[in-house]
Design an enzyme around this catalytic site. Structure first.
Site, mmCIF file in Angstrom:
data_model
loop_
_atom_site.group_PDB
_atom_site.id
_atom_site.type_symbol
_atom_site.label_atom_id
_atom_site.label_comp_id
_atom_site.label_asym_id
_atom_site.label_seq_id
_atom_site.Cartn_x
_atom_site.Cartn_y
_atom_site.Cartn_z
ATOM 1 N N GLY A 125 -3.148 -2.754 10.094
ATOM 2 C CA GLY A 125 -2.048 -2.717 9.153
ATOM 3 C C GLY A 125 -0.706 -2.418 9.772
ATOM 4 N N HIS B 145 0.865 -1.187 0.000
ATOM 5 C CA HIS B 145 0.000 0.000 0.000
ATOM 6 C C HIS B 145 0.896 1.229 0.000
ATOM 7 C CE1 HIS B 145 -3.750 -2.245 0.843
ATOM 8 N NE2 HIS B 145 -2.934 -3.069 1.472
ATOM 9 N N LEU B 146 0.912 1.937 -1.146
ATOM 10 C CA LEU B 146 1.770 3.129 -1.244
ATOM 11 C C LEU B 146 1.031 4.401 -0.822
ATOM 12 C CD1 LEU B 146 3.795 2.446 -4.522
ATOM 13 C CD2 LEU B 146 4.512 2.121 -2.144
ATOM 14 N N ASN C 261 -5.261 -6.799 9.332
ATOM 15 C CA ASN C 261 -6.386 -7.554 8.820
ATOM 16 C C ASN C 261 -5.974 -8.256 7.537
ATOM 17 O OD1 ASN C 261 -8.955 -8.522 8.517
ATOM 18 N ND2 ASN C 261 -9.714 -6.687 7.490
ATOM 19 N N ASP D 161 2.012 -7.160 2.425
ATOM 20 C CA ASP D 161 0.863 -6.354 2.838
ATOM 21 C C ASP D 161 1.357 -5.130 3.631
ATOM 22 O OD1 ASP D 161 -1.653 -5.392 3.184
ATOM 23 O OD2 ASP D 161 -2.347 -6.968 4.537
#
Lengths: 189, 439, 333
Positions: free
Chosen positions: B331, B69-70, B285, B312
């Site tokens: 996260g 996730h950027l 998650n 992730d």
């Protein structure tokens, strides 16, 4: 096993009173209390835990011997009235306070083994006053070793013993310590 | 034009071709020129070659993390494409595939192009954008899949949330079947998850946090296996965490269903016991699960049920994570610790050979995306990772290139220090020590 | 200190000896409450903050009374569901407390683990007054105190806990305390309200309320809050009362002198029948009185910086003329 009280290594230096001497001191204090009170009526003895309580019982037994009167005896645990909760190393064990009679209008005699800075007696006075309104409060101790930090004075003293602050006065009672006697010792560091 | 590069004397590990031997790796024009004597003699005799002595280190195809996730566009306080790729190359990753749950989501051509353009401008790691499945990731209307693939999207997913509607999932699988890309599923039944914040089990019972049962994941995996079977499309299950899910994927593969899976390092090194102190750095998650689940994941990596290893990587700000467990977002970051974590979880205990680990972090991952890559074959893109499996380091989040400091591995001692990451023939990252060996 | 820690976050963290020490201390405070002046000066000069992020009248009053009877100064903070995100509130709260020089913090929070967060960030002692669905240690202690008072012991007692164990912090604290002190605990309630792997606490899971109550010394009835579950976990209060409500009829299976407890507030006619709530077995009001004494004990023990008390011993020791007689100043005040 240690109790909640701080325990230090102590070297015993000298015996001030032997068992017989201690018993004589108790007898004399019992007489003085009755004499000053003009009899045993209206008296209540309140021993400060731990050693003040058995001492109060012994004084009461003496009074019964020569007056034939049962003086009520109570135990006072002053732990909750201490002013040093946050500074002491060991959490004190909180014991029960148990005064079996109403102290309103009575003459309460506080009994303790050693009178030193006076702070314990101050705490006991506070607690007694929360428990009722005695006509008078008196103080009986086996040893007065000086070094008062609070203007408190004993009415009945077994023995005055000048000490240095490095010394300790140990009152031993059969009920707790298996033998009677008073000695003076030195704190080892 | 950068000068040719020679990585001298390293242990070449190229699982795609079964190579494991000490040799020089020659790179020219952004491509792999060859190994040792196989490299063109003309190149080997050139005077302008930059030679780096990498003896004692492993030289392998550039690692790729297909689940990152950027956060850009829209959540630049958590991460930007720039900080994200800096983190990637520091962690040994020459390429990342980034998730579309940005703000707004990557659901149209300009946004896909924006990510690619930014990545090209920065010029460190390769960034493969993954597009959303549905417009706004709302789960209602399909995106223009072929246009987005044409713009450079390498897969579609609504990650962050599941494709909940089975009908939408079916249509997405049908429409991608001939495109060669997978539909990546964040497998989670939102009703079974409810307001859960950690794995449902003894630990959640003990510490009084609401549980997320393993079946919240597994029922969707099972459903999607059936949809993949029926449509002939390809489902890739993101961040597999539960033993039951592994079992379904294994059975699906055995039946010839086109289903692949990945997992993340924390599911192999931690269990729900790690949550017992209520630290939000253990909140993600799907959640950290039981010992039994962890063992099943390791087994699934070993037997190939899970095809690749991702992270992730999900950065959040310190302020968001500095909260009670319920309030903190899900996260954790992973790019800068993944290789060490995988070595510790899989290679050190002897579950997996070093070569098999590299396989699952390179060619295995490219295969999931249906793309070439992940090999040191002559002519391939010169993406190379150099690391020392013997050299250990202590995880210090304060040293991360990522903006995210939310790691459960703070203070951990990990093997596999990354010495150099080469992307398209250019050195995108090297440690000070490896710099000293430059000639 | 309790169990060597400055905070009381849960009974899970305590040893049987720690728990017994608190209960013994509470007995003294129970006696103080019966005095003409039910107040002692132990915490004079100290300040306790009651932080209630979740509404609670009883627990807050009980703590406040306990603090006042120990002569502490008290400040109250009652948060409503404000627009600020919960996490920020907690951070800011911690900083504010630090700045105000508060000695003891009593915290009730809807999030499990919130008191642990404060405990980590504060020098002050933190007392968990109920966190989410985790623990409510002082309720557990007062229940233990009441059981010991009523039955004379905890070890070997057969205790049935009936109701929504999953969402009950009271249940968790009760279970930890009872198991550590050697009671036999049986739980019963709707299967949808039994948390995963509940038997790993060391409790028996009964199939019905009747089975759980059979031969029990104590029946502890949990409060049911169906409105929170929005019907997803159990159909209705009517159905709940029918299947899980503790009635006089059901109570016949217990020992004839059974003790009936409830943490309050009660839903009469739902989890507990009217005549059980007010019946001869009910000690629900004693629980409330004992609660003040137990909280005084916890506050008192955490206010002291020393180790927790050990069992009184009759071994002769030198008491250096009562260490109390040493001149003292209290630098933390």
């Amino acid at each position: 096993m240690p109790t909640g009280e701080s325990v230090e290594a102590v070297r015993e230096k000298a015996e001030i009173l032997d068992g017989e001497g201690l018993r004589r001191a108790i007898t004399r204090i019992a007489h003085e209390i009755v004499e000053k009170n003009g009899g045993a009526e209206g008296l209540v003895l309140a021993g400060i835990r731990r050693r003040g309580y058995p001492l109060a019982q012994r004084i009461a037994a003496k009074i019964r011997e020569f007056e034939g009167v049962d003086v009520p005896v109570g135990a006072l645990d002053i732990t909750l009235y201490r002013d040093d909760l946050q500074t002491i190393d060991h959490q004190p064990v909180v014991g029960p306070t148990d005064i079996p009679v109403d102290i309103d209008g009575k003459v309460v005699v506080l009994v303790d083994d050693v009178l030193y800075t006076g702070r314990t007696v101050r705490a006991a006075l506070d607690e007694l006053i929360d428990l009722g309104r005695p006509r008078a409060i008196r103080l009986a101790v086996i040893v007065d070793r000086g070094h008062r930090e609070i203007p408190i004075r004993a009415d009945f003293v077994g023995k005055n013993v000048p000490t240095s602050k490095r010394e300790v006065v140990m009152v031993k009672l059969e009920e707790i310590d298996r033998h009677d006697g008073v000695s003076i010792g030195e704190v080892l560091t | 034009m950068t000068s040719p590069l020679c990585l001298r004397g390293g242990r070449i590990l190229d699982p795609a071709r079964g190579i494991d031997r000490a040799q020089d790796l020659w790179i020219d024009q952004g491509k792999v020129a060859g190994l040792g004597e196989d490299a063109p003699a003309a190149l080997r005799s050139r005077k302008d070659v930059q030679i780096v002595d990498v003896r004692g280190a492993v030289v392998c195809p550039g690692l790729i993390d297909i689940h990152v996730h950027l956060r850009e566009p829209g959540q630049e306080e958590k991460e930007t494409i720039e900080t994200g790729v800096r983190a990637a190359v520091r962690g040994g990753f020459a390429a990342v595939a980034c998730m579309p749950n940005t703000s707004p989501p990557l659901d149209d051509r300009p946004r896909i192009e924006y990510v690619r353009r930014r990545a090209a401008e920065i010029g460190l790691a390769r960034v493969f954008p993954i597009a959303a499945v549905t417009v706004g990731q709302q789960g209602v209307e399909l995106v223009e899949i072929e246009d987005l693939v044409d713009a450079g999207a390498v897969a579609i997913t609504d990650d962050g949330k599941p494709v909940r509607n089975a009908e939408i999932m079916r249509r997405a699988l049908e429409l991608t079947r001939e495109l060669g890309i997978p539909v990546i599923q964040h497998a989670e039944d939102p009703d079974l998850k409810g307001t859960g914040v950690m794995h449902e089990g003894w630990v959640s019972t003990r510490i009084g946090l609401k549980g997320i049962p393993d079946i919240a994941e597994s029922v969707i995996v099972a459903r999607d296996a059936l949809l993949a079977e029926r449509t002939g499309g390809r489902v890739h299950v993101a961040h597999v965490s539960a033993a039951r899910s592994v079992q379904i994927i294994r059975q699906a593969k055995a039946r010839g269903i086109r289903m692949t899976g990945e997992t993340a390092p924390h599911y192999l090194l931690l269990t729900d016991e790690a949550v017992a102190g209520y630290s939000p750095s253990t909140k993600m998650n799907p959640p950290l699960r039981s010992e039994r689940d962890r063992d099943a994941l390791i087994e699934a990596i070993v037997d190939g049920t899970l095809d690749c290893l991702a992270t992730d990587h999900a950065p959040h700000t310190d302020i968001e994570k500095d909260a009670d467990f319920d309030s903190a977002p899900f996260g954790i970051v992973g790019l800068e610790t993944a290789l060490g974590c995988y070595l510790k979880a899989l290679v050190e205990p002897g579950h997996l050979s070093l070569s098999d680990l590299i396989e699952r972090m390179t060619v295995g991952a490219y295969r999931v995306l249906g793309r070439p890559g992940g090999t040191l074959e002559a002519g391939a893109e010169a993406d190379v990772t150099v690391f020392d499996p013997e050299s250990r380091f202590t995880v210090r989040a304060s040293e991360f290139e990522s903006k995210g400091r939310n790691t459960p591995f703070e203070g951990w001692d990990l093997p596999g220090r990354v010495l150099m990451t080469v992307v398209g023939g250019r050195i995108a990252y090297q440690t000070a020590t490896s710099e000293a060996t430059l000639r | 200190m309790i169990g060597g820690k400055k905070d009381l976050l849960g009974l899970e963290d305590l040893s049987a000896q720690d728990i017994t020490g608190i209960l013994d201390t509470a007995r003294t405070f129970r006696e103080v409450l019966d005095r003409p002046i039910p107040k002692v000066p132990s915490l004079r000069g100290m300040t306790a903050a009651n932080l209630f992020f979740e509404p609670s009248t009883r627990t807050r009053l009980s703590f406040e009374l306990a603090e006042k009877r120990l002569s502490a100064d008290t400040v109250n903070f009652q948060a409503s569901g404000s627009s600020v995100s919960k996490g920020e509130t907690l951070r800011d709260t911690a900083r504010n407390i630090e700045a105000m020089g508060i000695h003891l913090v009593v915290v009730r929070h809807q999030a499990s683990g919130a008191p642990h967060y404060l405990a980590r960030h504060l020098d002050a002692g933190v007392i968990n007054a109920g966190d989410g669905t985790h623990e409510h240690p002082t309720q557990g202690l007062l229940d233990l105190y009441t059981m010991r008072d009523q039955r004379g012991r905890i070890a070997g007692l057969k205790v049935a806990i009936i109701g929504d164990v999953m969402h009950s912090r009271v249940a968790r604290s009760n279970i930890w305390g009872l198991i550590k002190l050697g009671a036999e605990v049986t739980v019963a309630g709707p299967p949808t309200m039994m948390p995963a792997e509940v038997e790993r606490f060391g409790v028996r899971v009964a199939k019905s309320v009747d089975e759980a109550i059979e031969g029990s010394d104590v029946v502890n009835i949990l409060r049911i809050q169906l409105e929170r579950q929005r019907g997803a976990l159990y159909p209705s209060l009517r159905e709940y009362a029918r299947v899980y409500g503790v009635t006089r009829e059901r109570l016949r299976r217990a020992r004839p002198d059974v003790t009936v407890m409830h943490p309050g507030p009660m839903n009469r006619g739902v989890e507990i029948a009217q005549d059980v709530a007010d019946g001869e077995h009910s000690v629900i009001l004693q629980q409330v009185t004992n609660g003040v004494a137990v909280r005084m004990a916890v506050l008192y023990l955490l206010a002291g910086r020393g180790e927790s008390p050990e069992a009184p011993s009759e071994t002769p020791t030198v008491e250096a003329n009562k260490s109390h007689d040493e001149p003292t100043l209290s630098p933390r005040r």
